[in-house]
Design a protein around this motif. Structure first.
Motif, short mmCIF file in Angstrom:
data_model
loop_
_atom_site.label_atom_id
_atom_site.label_comp_id
_atom_site.label_asym_id
_atom_site.label_seq_id
_atom_site.Cartn_x
_atom_site.Cartn_y
_atom_site.Cartn_z
N VAL A 246 45.31 -34.17 13.79
CA VAL A 246 46.28 -34.42 12.71
C VAL A 246 47.66 -33.91 13.15
O VAL A 246 48.67 -34.60 12.99
CB VAL A 246 45.83 -33.73 11.39
CG1 VAL A 246 46.93 -33.83 10.35
CG2 VAL A 246 44.54 -34.37 10.87
N ALA A 259 48.08 -40.16 10.75
CA ALA A 259 47.69 -38.83 11.24
C ALA A 259 46.25 -38.52 10.82
O ALA A 259 45.51 -37.87 11.57
CB ALA A 259 48.64 -37.78 10.69
N ALA A 314 46.73 -33.85 6.77
CA ALA A 314 47.83 -34.79 7.09
C ALA A 314 48.86 -34.82 5.96
O ALA A 314 50.07 -34.87 6.20
CB ALA A 314 47.25 -36.18 7.34
N SER A 318 52.65 -33.49 6.83
CA SER A 318 53.62 -34.60 7.04
C SER A 318 54.92 -34.30 6.31
O SER A 318 54.93 -33.70 5.27
CB SER A 318 53.02 -35.90 6.57
OG SER A 318 51.98 -36.28 7.43
#
Lengths: 318, 104
Positions: A246, A259, A314, A318
């Motif tokens: 990830v 991811a 993820a 992110s």
């Protein structure tokens, strides 16, 4: 939120179909798939995923591929090395068996990839077009590295064998070939075959997972013989590898969905290409140990719990 | 109506793990032997599973005279018995047109 993510995953048709397959085996049902059906379903799925990936890739500038490919290669090297070291020092198995396990855990399971892609598409919407290309890239390096770890530098013949076995294997031919067809024929060309390869995809995947559940249950019954250390190896390693995957996906600039899929790919262990290639290059290694760990433990773990976990990571990172 | 007669010939059966399929097929082609290969779950070939972990195995059947079959079986045994899951057995069967199974 976490519970909701988990429930969504566990109640999806493909996870439930897998569970049904396991149950069928446990209760010794007479449910049986004709031998040719397993091969037919996997041919369909690999070709379909290759076609879709090829069409999507046609719209991506080549430069955009570079960083994700570098990241996935880095992931393959790191996970092969960690799988080898943990096998040597925690499982305390021989150098040969550690190399064989490393080849399985550094490589990738295409079905885990498909399941993660389905999950990510549901949770995050569209996922990145480059992912199928990454799947193709991830397959071989770990197999070569695993053989080198097992046999040392004098393993030229076996390396050639692994590369040849992987390149000619059904996974690579169907995925790579499907991608090439999808890339060349494009979205317009795909429309002519989409009733077969796109519309039927979910149903075929469900059937495949049902059969895979039966197959995995067969290997789960070997766990008593192989011990709890192997269970710990096959569960903890994917979590660590998944987190790494990830992180690499986020650094590569992938979306949270991308991811997630990259995490699942890096976390997964091969159970089709790796066993065939490793059997040829390392015939003295314990094949039962590898297939039980990858198909009997890691695959069900990733399918049920791992993928939602990587999605959560993820979303956070992110 | 032509009168056909039966002839004794050897039927060599090889049960082996699936990854050996291409190698064995190549060896058979090189030896110029006629053969058939089928593959499937171990259970589909009766109760004789070549390993306790492989989900798929292959079954190869070769017809030929004893010397040919024996030479091939010995070569396979030398090469694969040490580290691979493979079983070979042979029996005499009767065929019509034995020349069809002569080495090509």
């Amino acid at each position: 939120m976490e519970t909701q993510l988990l429930i969504t995953n566990l109640s999806s048709p493909i996870v439930l179909a897998f569970a049904l397959g396991v149950l069928a085996r446990v209760i010794r049902s007479d449910l049986d798939f004709p031998p040719a059906l397993h091969a037919s379903l996997s041919i369909f799925l690999l070709l379909a995923i290759g076609l879709k990936g090829g069409v999507a890739l046609a719209a991506v500038p080549i430069a955009q591929l570079l960083l994700p490919v570098l990241m996935i290669l880095l992931g393959a090297v790191l996970t092969t090395a960690s799988a080898y070291l943990v096998a040597r020092h925690f499982l305390k198995v021989s150098v040969l068996d550690s190399g064989a396990l490393a080849a399985h855990y550094g490589s990738v399971s295409a079905v885990t990839f498909i399941a993660a892609q389905q999950f990510a598409a549901r949770e995050f919407g569209q996922v990145d077009a480059v992912l199928t290309a990454l799947l193709v890239v991830l397959e071989a390096p770990a197999l070569v590295l695993g053989v080198v770890l097992a046999l040392g530098a004098s393993s030229r013949r076996q390396i050639i064998e692994v590369v040849s076995e992987t390149a000619r294997g059904r996974t690579m031919v169907l995925l790579g070939g499907g991608m090439a067809i999808g890339f060349v024929s494009g979205a317009d060309g795909m429309r002519t075959v989409s009733p077969m390869f796109l519309d039927l995809f979910q149903g075929v995947l469900m059937l495949f997972l049902l059969e895979l559940g039966m197959l995995a249950a067969k290997h789960m019954s070997d766990l008593k013989r192989l011990g709890m250390r192997l269970v710990a190896y096959a569960v903890i390693l994917p979590v660590l590898h998944g987190a790494l995957g990830v992180a690499l996906g986020v650094w590569a600039g992938l979306s949270p969905g991308g991811a997630t899929v990259m995490g699942a790919m890096i976390a997964s262990a091969s159970y089709i290409a790796a066993p065939a290639a490793v059997r040829m290059a390392l015939p003295q290694a314990n094949a039962g140990l590898c297939i039980t760990a990858s198909l009997g433990i890691t695959f069900p773990f990733n399918l049920a719990l791992g993928i939602p976990l990587y999605a959560k990571l993820a979303a956070w990172w992110s | 109506m032509t009168k056909h007669s039966w002839h004794d010939i050897e039927l060599l059966t090889i049960l082996a793990e699936r990854p050996l399929k291409e190698r064995l097929a190549l060896a058979l082609e090189k030896a110029g032997l006629s053969f058939s290969i089928s593959e499937g779950p171990a259970e589909s070939f009766g109760s004789l599973a070549v390993s306790d972990w492989a989900d798929e195995q292959i079954r190869i059947e070769i017809l030929g005279d004893f010397e040919t079959v024996n030479t091939f079986a010995t070569a396979i045994a030398d090469q694969y018995f040490a580290h691979h899951h493979i079983v070979l057995y042979c029996r005499t069967v009767r065929v019509l047109r034995p020349e069809k199974f002569a080495r090509g």
